[in-house]
Design a protein around this motif. Structure first.
Motif: not given
Ligand code: SF4
Ligand code: FES
Ligand code: FES
Lengths: 153, 242
Positions: B148-155, B164-167, B170
């Motif tokens: 779960y390092a990445i997710s679909m953000i915005n819409r 998360p936070y495009l950083k 971790d």
């Protein structure tokens, strides 16, 4: 903002299920006027939900903001009716007078200026909202007075 | 496993009930284009729409996405009608306008006789270049890798996969499964001098003790060891020299 207790106080009020996440984020928003990064991290730890999932929620919902917001929110309706009735001028006036760009927050943290697309009150166009109070038939020349009068400054 | 008879383009096949139309077609040598579906990933599919076909059942016809439409008794599928062709071209034209840089989509479109786009092509700002926002990468990371390092953000038009936070993440282990699964090659994975770079983060690689090839990120080894209790020394050698 590093003290996790302020987040825990809010998180504690809810059950430890994924269904609680949105309500907690809304509480963060209400309390801090935005959803702080540390808050998302803490929430992910306590609820054992991946940070990426919570961050995605934060970017998805219009009601949540990931950057600090002003104490007051001014929304200028730029829907079709309001646009035709002069919303662009109202927006420009506010940008100029408050020295802030649309979707930005003033340096003193007092105001956030937003555009919205039709608030469902087209008969009153152009509409400006100050902290959820509707002002119909706003005129660019009067909009600053309306804002000042309402927030009392 | 219950079997049913299903007809695709006039030929009848026996197939496992509830398997998706796309897989049954491919097993039998019938081509249906697809992008966002991967048979290894349960949560994939249904997003790119290039696999639309006609499903005839109980005297009714519907256009359905082959990658997540289950085969049932008496189902008749048509993959090559004028309607399907027209819709498919439309979908590809929109995708092409969105990601003009993608060779995969250009080729798929060319196969349908489509080379020109009537819509304004996306200029590719916001790093959207080849991404069609199908979410296969995030599904792979969550469901297959379990990280779960990445997710679909915005819409809407701004939707995209991100950490998360495009950083730098971790938790990302640098396995590259997301890049491997991406149908349009939108995720950059670079490797240089024993370091892999993906999602803005550098991952030192373990070198094979026999051939010296850097073949797996240290972070991925840590993850596997932690998860499965496998002995770390197992990863001293690459699969070719074990
Ligand atoms: S490289 Fe990172 S983001 Fe991609 S699948 Fe592996 S863990 Fe997930
Ligand atoms: S357009 Fe402004 S209220 Fe409808
Ligand atoms: S492959 Fe079926 S919708 Fe993308």
């Amino acid at each position: 903002m590093t003290d996790v207790a302020q987040f825990d106080r809010i998180i504690e009020r809810y059950e430890k299920t994924e269904e609680s996440l949105l309500a907690i984020l809304q509480d963060f928003q209400r309390e801090f006027h935005y959803v702080p990064e540390e808050g998302i991290r803490r929430l992910s730890e306590v609820m054992e939900v991946p940070e990426s999932k919570i961050y995605a929620m934060g970017t998805f919902y219009k009601a949540l903001s990931l950057t600090p917001r002003g104490r007051h929110t001014i929304k200028v309706c730029t829907g079709t009716a309001c646009h035709l009735k002069g919303a662009p001028l109202i927006l420009e006036t506010l940008e100029r007078e408050l020295k802030v760009k649309r979707n930005g927050t003033t340096e003193d943290g007092e105001f956030t200026l937003e555009c919205v697309n039709c608030v469902g009150a087209c008969a009153m166009a152009p509409v400006t909202l100050v902290d959820e109070v509707y002002h119909g038939q706003t005129r660019a020349s009067k909009v600053m007075d309306i804002v000042k009068k309402q927030v009392g400054s | 496993m219950e079997k049913v008879n299903v007809t695709i383009d006039g030929r009848t096949f026996e197939a496992v009930k509830d398997k998706c139309v796309l897989e049954v077609a491919h097993e039998n040598g019938i081509y249906i284009p697809s992008l966002c579906y991967n048979s290894e990933v349960t949560s994939s599919g249904g997003s790119c729409r290039v696999c639309l076909v006609e499903a005839h059942q109980g005297g009714r016809m519907r256009l359905v996405t082959a990658c997540n439409y289950p085969v049932r008794k008496g189902l008749e599928v048509k993959t090559d009608t004028p309607l399907v062709r027209r819709i498919r071209r439309g979908v590809l034209e929109l995708l092409m306008a969105r990601v003009p840089d993608s060779e995969v989509i250009r080729e798929m479109a060319a196969a349908e006789g489509l080379t020109e786009v009537r819509f304004r092509e996306d200029t590719g700002e916001n790093e959207r270049y080849k991404c069609i926002a199908c979410a296969l990468c995030t599904n792979v990371c969550a469901e297959v890798v379990g990280v779960y390092a990445i997710s679909m953000i915005n819409r809407g038009a701004d939707k995209k996969p991100a950490t998360p936070y495009l950083k730098p993440s971790d938790v990302c282990i640098g396995c590259g499964a997301c890049a491997y699964a991406c149908p349009t090659g939108a995720i950059t994975l670079k490797e240089k001098d024993g370091v892999r770079r993906i999602w803005g983060k550098d991952f030192p690689m373990v070198r094979c003790s026999v051939c010296g090839t850097p073949y797996i990120p240290e972070a991925q080894v840590d993850w596997i060891v932690k998860r499965t209790g496998k002995d770390r020394s197992f990863f001293d050698k690459c699969p070719d020299h074990r």
